[in-house]
Write a protein that holds these residues in place. Structure first.
Motif, PDB file in Angstrom:
ATOM      1  N   ALA A 108     -13.640   0.636   2.256  1.00 42.61           N
ATOM      2  CA  ALA A 108     -12.191   0.742   2.456  1.00 42.61           C
ATOM      3  C   ALA A 108     -11.858   0.262   3.864  1.00 42.61           C
ATOM      4  CB  ALA A 108     -11.711   2.172   2.249  1.00 42.61           C
ATOM      5  N   PHE A 109     -10.572   0.029   4.106  1.00 41.14           N
ATOM      6  CA  PHE A 109     -10.178  -0.658   5.339  1.00 41.14           C
ATOM      7  C   PHE A 109     -10.482   0.144   6.598  1.00 41.14           C
ATOM      8  CE2 PHE A 109      -6.292   1.664   6.258  1.00 41.14           C
ATOM      9  CZ  PHE A 109      -5.957   1.299   7.549  1.00 41.14           C
ATOM     10  N   LYS A 110     -10.683   1.454   6.458  1.00 41.33           N
ATOM     11  CA  LYS A 110     -10.992   2.271   7.635  1.00 41.33           C
ATOM     12  C   LYS A 110     -12.258   1.797   8.349  1.00 41.33           C
ATOM     13  CE  LYS A 110      -7.698   5.341   6.658  1.00 41.33           C
ATOM     14  NZ  LYS A 110      -7.121   4.859   5.383  1.00 41.33           N
ATOM     15  N   ASP A 143     -10.539   8.197   2.750  1.00 43.78           N
ATOM     16  CA  ASP A 143     -11.356   7.080   3.219  1.00 43.78           C
ATOM     17  C   ASP A 143     -11.817   7.207   4.670  1.00 43.78           C
ATOM     18  OD1 ASP A 143     -11.424   5.637   0.808  1.00 43.78           O
ATOM     19  OD2 ASP A 143      -9.391   4.916   1.160  1.00 43.78           O
ATOM     20  N   PRO A 263       0.131  -1.292   2.411  1.00 48.94           N
ATOM     21  CA  PRO A 263       0.169   0.023   1.756  1.00 48.94           C
ATOM     22  C   PRO A 263       0.005   1.101   2.811  1.00 48.94           C
ATOM     23  CG  PRO A 263      -1.970  -1.024   1.364  1.00 48.94           C
ATOM     24  CD  PRO A 263      -1.125  -2.020   2.121  1.00 48.94           C
ATOM     25  N   SER A 264       1.003   1.979   2.953  1.00 47.46           N
ATOM     26  CA  SER A 264       1.060   2.832   4.141  1.00 47.46           C
ATOM     27  C   SER A 264       1.022   4.322   3.829  1.00 47.46           C
ATOM     28  CB  SER A 264       2.334   2.530   4.938  1.00 47.46           C
ATOM     29  OG  SER A 264       2.288   1.202   5.416  1.00 47.46           O
ATOM     30  N   GLY A 265       0.354   5.060   4.726  1.00 44.17           N
ATOM     31  CA  GLY A 265       0.275   6.512   4.627  1.00 44.17           C
ATOM     32  C   GLY A 265       0.561   7.100   5.995  1.00 44.17           C
ATOM     33  N   ASN A 266      -0.445   7.048   6.846  1.00 41.32           N
ATOM     34  CA  ASN A 266      -0.293   7.578   8.192  1.00 41.32           C
ATOM     35  C   ASN A 266       0.323   6.551   9.140  1.00 41.32           C
ATOM     36  OD1 ASN A 266      -0.503   9.983   9.533  1.00 41.32           O
ATOM     37  ND2 ASN A 266      -2.721  10.014   9.620  1.00 41.32           N
ATOM     38  N   PHE A 267       0.659   5.378   8.643  1.00 45.40           N
ATOM     39  CA  PHE A 267       1.390   4.345   9.380  1.00 45.40           C
ATOM     40  C   PHE A 267       0.546   3.688  10.481  1.00 45.40           C
ATOM     41  CE2 PHE A 267       5.288   2.604  11.495  1.00 45.40           C
ATOM     42  CZ  PHE A 267       5.933   2.155  10.368  1.00 45.40           C
ATOM     43  N   GLY A 268      -0.777   3.820  10.407  1.00 41.39           N
ATOM     44  CA  GLY A 268      -1.619   3.210  11.433  1.00 41.39           C
ATOM     45  C   GLY A 268      -1.854   1.737  11.163  1.00 41.39           C
ATOM     46  N   ASP A 269      -2.048   1.403   9.905  1.00 37.50           N
ATOM     47  CA  ASP A 269      -2.309   0.024   9.524  1.00 37.50           C
ATOM     48  C   ASP A 269      -1.098  -0.853   9.864  1.00 37.50           C
ATOM     49  OD1 ASP A 269      -3.139  -2.293   8.304  1.00 37.50           O
ATOM     50  OD2 ASP A 269      -3.639  -1.382   6.384  1.00 37.50           O
ATOM     51  N   SER A 318      -5.130   8.126  -0.456  1.00 35.88           N
ATOM     52  CA  SER A 318      -5.130   7.888   0.994  1.00 35.88           C
ATOM     53  C   SER A 318      -3.720   7.645   1.520  1.00 35.88           C
ATOM     54  CB  SER A 318      -6.035   6.710   1.346  1.00 35.88           C
ATOM     55  OG  SER A 318      -7.355   6.996   0.949  1.00 35.88           O
ATOM     56  N   MET A 319      -2.744   7.597   0.605  1.00 34.68           N
ATOM     57  CA  MET A 319      -1.351   7.452   1.022  1.00 34.68           C
ATOM     58  C   MET A 319      -0.525   8.663   0.606  1.00 34.68           C
ATOM     59  SD  MET A 319      -1.271   3.543  -0.223  1.00 34.68           S
ATOM     60  CE  MET A 319       0.491   3.310  -0.197  1.00 34.68           C
ATOM     61  N   HIS A 397      -4.246   1.608  -4.133  1.00 32.21           N
ATOM     62  CA  HIS A 397      -3.466   1.468  -2.893  1.00 32.21           C
ATOM     63  C   HIS A 397      -2.909   0.049  -2.777  1.00 32.21           C
ATOM     64  CE1 HIS A 397      -6.350   4.706  -2.415  1.00 32.21           C
ATOM     65  NE2 HIS A 397      -5.521   5.268  -1.558  1.00 32.21           N
ATOM     66  N   THR A 423      -6.725  -2.897   0.580  1.00 33.37           N
ATOM     67  CA  THR A 423      -7.370  -1.918   1.458  1.00 33.37           C
ATOM     68  C   THR A 423      -8.619  -1.222   0.910  1.00 33.37           C
ATOM     69  OG1 THR A 423      -5.674  -0.358   0.710  1.00 33.37           O
ATOM     70  CG2 THR A 423      -5.384  -1.333   2.893  1.00 33.37           C
ATOM     71  N   ALA A 424      -8.882  -1.310  -0.372  1.00 31.34           N
ATOM     72  CA  ALA A 424     -10.064  -0.587  -0.861  1.00 31.34           C
ATOM     73  C   ALA A 424     -10.695  -1.304  -2.047  1.00 31.34           C
ATOM     74  CB  ALA A 424      -9.707   0.843  -1.252  1.00 31.34           C
TER      75      ALA A 424
HETATM   76  C1  PLP Z   1      -5.826   4.879   4.919  1.00 29.79           C
HETATM   77  C2  PLP Z   1      -5.527   3.994   3.788  1.00 29.79           C
HETATM   78  C3  PLP Z   1      -4.261   3.437   3.617  1.00 29.79           C
HETATM   79  C4  PLP Z   1      -3.088   3.782   4.496  1.00 29.79           C
HETATM   80  O1  PLP Z   1      -3.253   3.379   5.841  1.00 29.79           O
HETATM   81  P1  PLP Z   1      -2.447   4.119   6.992  1.00 29.79           P
HETATM   82  O2  PLP Z   1      -2.967   3.545   8.257  1.00 29.79           O
HETATM   83  O3  PLP Z   1      -2.777   5.585   6.858  1.00 29.79           O
HETATM   84  O4  PLP Z   1      -1.006   3.862   6.775  1.00 29.79           O
HETATM   85  C5  PLP Z   1      -4.066   2.572   2.560  1.00 29.79           C
HETATM   86  N1  PLP Z   1      -5.062   2.271   1.694  1.00 29.79           N
HETATM   87  C6  PLP Z   1      -6.293   2.808   1.833  1.00 29.79           C
HETATM   88  C7  PLP Z   1      -7.340   2.461   0.838  1.00 29.79           C
HETATM   89  C8  PLP Z   1      -6.575   3.667   2.877  1.00 29.79           C
HETATM   90  O5  PLP Z   1      -7.803   4.187   3.011  1.00 29.79           O
END
Ligand code: PLP
Length: 494
Positions: A108-110, A143, A263-269, A318-319, A397, A423-424
């Motif tokens: 995954a993108f992390k 992730d 694709p956003s969750g914590n808005f870091g990407d 993850s979102m 995602h 992202t994954a």
């Molecule tokens: C973490 C994650 C996101 C969201 O990224 P944020 O930086 O949290 O917005 C999207 N897709 C995948 C697969 C992730 O692991």
């Protein structure tokens, strides 16, 4: 290069200090660069002839010049852990490109940030002459946890504790974390959702008595979540990298705008994309894609952030987030770097469950961002359509991002070339991907994976399949109130 806290501009630290501290202790703010380094078009074009690790070393050193000498080796070591190019750009049609960020150790993108962060942290400690041990606390929506465990496994003088919401992660995400073997790693399930886990971990950071106790035992806390600026910097790189690749293949001319759909969750990407734009990358629109937890869509379209809403568990765990930590950094920029107003809004978020930004700020926000969300049916349809039309199999995602991209194009008719961040790896979320393709998943995850492989002819990463044969080492599940106690106990046992 200096860093300041979003809640107190007078608090100034160096880049290495920002990486080591994670969160601004005392005021609880996030560190941001005092000014954005500029990268001109000629320098961006020059990236085209370089490999990813070299691109990364160049951009990261603009933010952390103190670490400049160690960065080429650090980036090269981090990105050699990927299967080939860490950020390949895949052309879908004339206007649409997928930037695949899932070829790292945990798929995954992390991994892009978390393979490098441990090296940034070690180099930062060295630059500061610090010898204390570091305890990394991680709250994960799935992730980040395994990526942090992989990144920090075996790193000297460093321990990692990961907290994940028991019911909020996929089968494979949980399996990845629970089978971690490294001695400096701990994994604990927390009853509740991601916000509960993240709030519990943030509370530990802001608890002075825990910090004092840890200090007596020779430990200092740090974070591998994207509240740490050291997590964000490596993410800025792939925006430049995608643009350089598009220049290299003559898809665009220098200076042409490119949209990114994230694709956003914590808005870091997506925040990293905004930072890239501030540095000079010709970014058109940043399209913020959300699942049913559409707090960011509402915020970007109305200017009001409100937690008074239901929390949904979706196929893109993850979102599944209502409190997007990195939005604080954007609020700071939108307000003209007003620390008082940023602190007030964060306080309002905590006490009143929301805040509203001013009209000028909303205008500034919408100049750079737009936002769309997709419900589960729309996500499944986007996955199926991508697979049927282009033979491309997105994970859920990325499916959210594709649905948002389609809505954006339908609404605006914009023909600007757009990069969707992929992202994954879809095998991390096999049951839902099968459902999207109209198949009923079985209880046996191994069989599901084999079935999806047969359907898609996409290779299963061996390191994912091997997890089925590993023992689950970490089985603890606790209430969120016990997170602080778990941290204290872990250190005492060391
Ligand atoms: C973490 C994650 C996101 C969201 O990224 P944020 O930086 O949290 O917005 C999207 N897709 C995948 C697969 C992730 O692991």
């Amino acid at each position: 290069m200096k860093y300041i806290s979003t809640r107190d501009k007078n608090k100034t630290v160096s880049g290495p200090e920002a990486v080591v501290e994670g969160l601004s202790a005392g005021d609880g703010g996030l560190f941001v660069p005092a000014a954005f380094p500029a990268i001109g078009l000629r320098d961006i074009a020059a990236l085209a002839s370089r490999g990813y690790a070299e691109r990364a070393a160049g951009i990261v050193s603009a933010f952390l010049p103190e670490l400049k000498d160690s960065l080429p080796a650090a980036c090269s070591a981090a990105y050699s852990r990927f299967d080939g190019d860490p950020a390949p750009l895949v052309k879908i049609d004339g206007n649409l490109f997928m930037l695949e960020l899932f070829h790292g150790p945990t798929h995954a993108f992390k991994d892009i940030a978390l393979t490098l962060l441990p090296r940034l942290l070690t180099a930062s400690k060295r630059a500061l002459g610090k010898t204390e041990k570091t305890l990394i606390l991680v709250a994960t929506s799935g992730d980040t946890g395994k990526a942090a465990l992989e990144g920090f496994a075996g790193v000297p003088d460093t321990d990692v504790m990961v907290f994940y919401p028991v019911e909020g992660v996929s089968y494979m995400q949980k399996l990845q974390m629970r089978t971690t073997r490294a001695k400096n790693c701990s994994v604990t399930g927390v009853r509740g959702n991601f916000d509960d886990a993240q709030n519990a971990v943030k509370a530990v950071f802001n608890d002075k008595s825990i910090a004092d106790d840890l200090q007596k035992l020779g430990y200092k806390l740090s974070s591998a979540n994207s509240i740490n600026f050291g997590r964000l910097v490596p993410q800025i790189v792939y925006y430049f990298s995608a643009y350089a690749d598009m220049l290299d293949s003559n898809v665009i001319e220098p200076g042409d705008a490119v949209n990114f759909c994230v694709p956003s969750g914590n808005f870091g990407d997506i925040l990293a994309g905004y930072y890239a734009k501030r540095m000079g990358l010709p970014v058109g629109k940043l399209i913020c894609a959300s699942n049913k937890n559409n707090v960011l869509t509402d915020f970007i379209t109305t200017g009001e952030y409100s937690l008074k809403r239901e929390f949904y568990k979706t196929s893109s765990p993850s979102m599944d987030i209502l409190i997007s930590s990195n939005l604080e950094r954007l609020l700071f920029e939108l307000s003209g770097r007003d620390d008082k107003s940023t602190a007030k809004r964060m306080a309002d978020l905590k006490s009143a469950g929301g805040y509203r930004i001013g009209d000028d700020e909303l205008k500034a926000l919408q100049a750079d961002f737009c936002a769309y969300f997709a419900d589960e049916n729309e996500v499944f349809k986007a996955i199926e359509d991508m697979f049927d039309e282009y033979g491309y199999l997105p994970d859920p995602h990325t499916g959210v991002a594709m649905a948002a991209y389609n809505k954006y194009v339908a609404a605006t008719g914009d023909k600007t070339k757009t990069v969707v961040i992929s992202t994954a790896n879809p095998y991390k979320f096999t049951p839902d991907v099968l459902r999207a393709l109209g198949k009923k998943p079985l209880v046996d995850e191994r069989k599901n994976i084999e079935r999806l492989e047969e359907l898609s002819a996409m290779e299963v990463p061996p390191s994912l399949f091997e997890l089925f044969d590993l023992p689950a080492v970490h089985k603890d599940i606790i209430d969120k109130e016990r997170v602080a106690g778990a941290v204290a106990n872990y250190v005492k046992r060391k």
